[in-house]
Scaffold this motif. Structure first.
Motif, mmCIF file in Angstrom:
data_model
loop_
_atom_site.group_PDB
_atom_site.id
_atom_site.type_symbol
_atom_site.label_atom_id
_atom_site.label_comp_id
_atom_site.label_asym_id
_atom_site.label_seq_id
_atom_site.Cartn_x
_atom_site.Cartn_y
_atom_site.Cartn_z
ATOM 1 N N GLU A 169 0.843 -1.210 0.000
ATOM 2 C CA GLU A 169 0.000 0.000 0.000
ATOM 3 C C GLU A 169 0.871 1.250 0.000
ATOM 4 O O GLU A 169 0.598 2.218 -0.711
ATOM 5 N N HIS A 170 1.924 1.237 0.801
ATOM 6 C CA HIS A 170 2.854 2.378 0.830
ATOM 7 C C HIS A 170 3.476 2.599 -0.533
ATOM 8 O O HIS A 170 3.612 3.736 -1.002
ATOM 9 N N LEU A 171 3.833 1.506 -1.196
ATOM 10 C CA LEU A 171 4.422 1.601 -2.534
ATOM 11 C C LEU A 171 3.438 2.237 -3.510
ATOM 12 O O LEU A 171 3.798 3.142 -4.273
ATOM 13 N N MET A 172 2.188 1.775 -3.485
ATOM 14 C CA MET A 172 1.192 2.302 -4.422
ATOM 15 C C MET A 172 0.898 3.773 -4.184
ATOM 16 O O MET A 172 0.735 4.545 -5.124
ATOM 17 N N HIS A 173 0.844 4.184 -2.923
ATOM 18 C CA HIS A 173 0.464 5.556 -2.599
ATOM 19 C C HIS A 173 1.602 6.560 -2.776
ATOM 20 O O HIS A 173 1.361 7.733 -3.051
ATOM 21 N N HIS A 174 2.845 6.101 -2.613
ATOM 22 C CA HIS A 174 3.960 7.046 -2.585
ATOM 23 C C HIS A 174 4.925 6.909 -3.764
ATOM 24 O O HIS A 174 5.707 7.842 -4.019
ATOM 25 N N SER A 175 4.902 5.789 -4.477
ATOM 26 C CA SER A 175 5.921 5.573 -5.501
ATOM 27 C C SER A 175 5.367 5.093 -6.838
ATOM 28 O O SER A 175 6.151 4.737 -7.724
ATOM 29 N N CYS A 176 4.046 5.076 -6.972
ATOM 30 C CA CYS A 176 3.447 4.544 -8.188
ATOM 31 C C CYS A 176 2.510 5.560 -8.835
ATOM 32 O O CYS A 176 1.990 6.456 -8.172
ATOM 33 N N LYS A 177 2.295 5.376 -10.118
ATOM 34 C CA LYS A 177 1.226 6.093 -10.815
ATOM 35 C C LYS A 177 0.210 5.064 -11.295
ATOM 36 O O LYS A 177 0.568 3.991 -11.795
ATOM 37 N N GLN A 178 -1.084 5.417 -11.119
ATOM 38 C CA GLN A 178 -2.121 4.497 -11.562
ATOM 39 C C GLN A 178 -2.397 4.710 -13.044
ATOM 40 O O GLN A 178 -2.448 5.838 -13.525
#
Length: 410
Positions: free
Chosen positions: A341-350
């Protein structure tokens, strides 16, 4: 070896080299009897030198140390590096060494891609992290994001038997194997260390050709709330894609974390060919953009997880030798879910369909071709050369003048 669920284990998530390497080196430093290491890549950088020091110190105090490296992944270790280990008694074996043709390595297929460490038959490490400095964040923009686990409890006995057997198959044979097994802690003698149920599952080119993929498919089919998959090299077979689409359509929150800054551009190109099919079924896709993603992890609902060496691509699913652990434990699932979840919220683009552009005639043709490639590539992989890979042992004093290793069959 047939996989089975084993209860009573403790599982710790190790994220990136900063967590993984100190724990492995500490375990080797504390070893009393035996250290067995399998790795796809071992480079002679600061991490490789750290492992060298740890193995050398263990061997010099009387610990039996076995190291298996892959001939394609670790082809350039110096004679000094290998020679000092073997002179101290470390048994160094190379899986399927191969020569170069016009500067290119020819032994590319059916690699030993596992990353396993077992210490005294009581502690084990399994995951996707190689022994190389590019798994440390101070390596720079090309540092890899990756995961492994440390295991304690009865499952370590299963992993221990597996790595001993792997050495015996290509090495000294079954008499040696039986002798080492007699000295190994039996599963019943390994005390419980926690509450996690763990399955050690491997992929090979003989008896266990699709075991890891089958466990993925079974977990996805039974999912009711969520599926999160973080995978570096994503081009799975038709059936796995179908299960993901079906899960999303029945209301499961299906999320994929894939490479946005790949170490090989073709990886992103291949994965993006599948985006339309997945997005239109309701799968959510996130691209990790901080640096290259190298992880191979997944979770389903609130108990099932897997961590290991297997990507979801043709090499891992149909050719390479791989090893994953599958974990049923609510606490571990929560830890892994929090990190993803941390990865998706802080280091990813949807990614959404608008970013992919409109459908075109060429895209329809390409989609058709990709669909059928996914559907049939496991069968095509079976037609590729299936020689029995050699496991060769490097002996002290048998080093080529140019510093490369000369090997003889162990």
């Amino acid at each position: 070896m047939s996989a089975r669920w084993v209860s009573g284990n403790k599982v710790d998530l190790l994220e990136n080299g900063e967590a993984y390497f100190p724990r492995v080196f500490e375990a080797i430093a504390a070893a009393e009897r035996e250290v067995i290491i399998e790795t796809f890549i071992l480079f002679e950088d600061k991490v490789g030198k750290g492992l060298h020091e740890a193995m050398l110190a263990a061997a010099q105090r009387g610990v039996r140390v076995d190291l298996m490296i892959d001939g394609f992944g670790s082809p350039d270790l110096s004679g000094e590096y290998i020679g000092s280990l073997t002179a101290a008694g470390v048994k160094v074996r190379m899986f399927d060494p191969g020569s170069k043709l016009m500067g290119w390595r020819t032994n590319m297929l059916r690699r030993m891609h596992r990353k396993i460490v077992v210490v005294d038959g009581l502690r084990a490490f399994v995951g996707g992290i190689n022994f190389s400095a590019d798994h440390l964040t101070d390596f720079g923009p090309k540092a890899k994001q990756d995961y492994a686990v440390e295991l304690a409890g009865p499952i370590v006995s299963e992993i221990h038997r597996f790595v001993l057997h792997a050495i015996a198959v290509g090495g000294k044979g079954h008499r040696w194997y039986r002798q080492r097994l007699k000295q190994a802690p039996d599963m019943n003698a390994v005390p419980d260390a926690g509450s996690a149920e763990v399955l050690f599952v491997t992929r090979d080119n003989r008896r266990h050709t699709n075991d890891i993929e089958r466990h993925y498919r079974a977990a996805i089919r039974t999912a009711r709330q969520r599926i999160t998959i973080a995978n570096a090299y994503f081009f799975p077979g038709y059936t796995l894609i179908r299960e993901m689409r079906r899960a999303a359509r029945r209301g499961v929150d299906v999320r994929l974390i894939l490479q946005g800054e790949p170490d090989m551009p073709i990886v992103k190109t291949a994965a993006r060919m599948l985006y339309h099919h997945l997005l239109h079924a309701g799968v959510r896709i996130y691209e990790y953009c901080d640096r290259p993603l190298h992880g191979k992890v997944a979770l389903v609902d609130d108990r099932w997880c897997t961590v290991g060496s297997s990507n979801l691509d043709p090499l891992s699913l149909s050719l390479n030798l791989e090893a994953n652990v599958v974990v049923r434990d609510q606490a571990f699932n929560a830890v892994l879910a929090g990190r993803l979840e941390h990865l998706m919220h802080h280091s990813c683009k949807q990614i959404d369909t608008q970013q992919l552009g409109d459908w075109s005639g060429w895209r329809l043709v390409r989609s058709f071709l990709v669909f059928h490639l996914m559907r049939w590539y496991p069968a095509w992989a079976g037609w590729l050369p299936r020689h029995a890979p050699r496991l060769q042992r490097v002996e002290a004093g048998e080093l080529a003048p140019n510093g490369s290793t000369q090997t003889d069959v162990a």
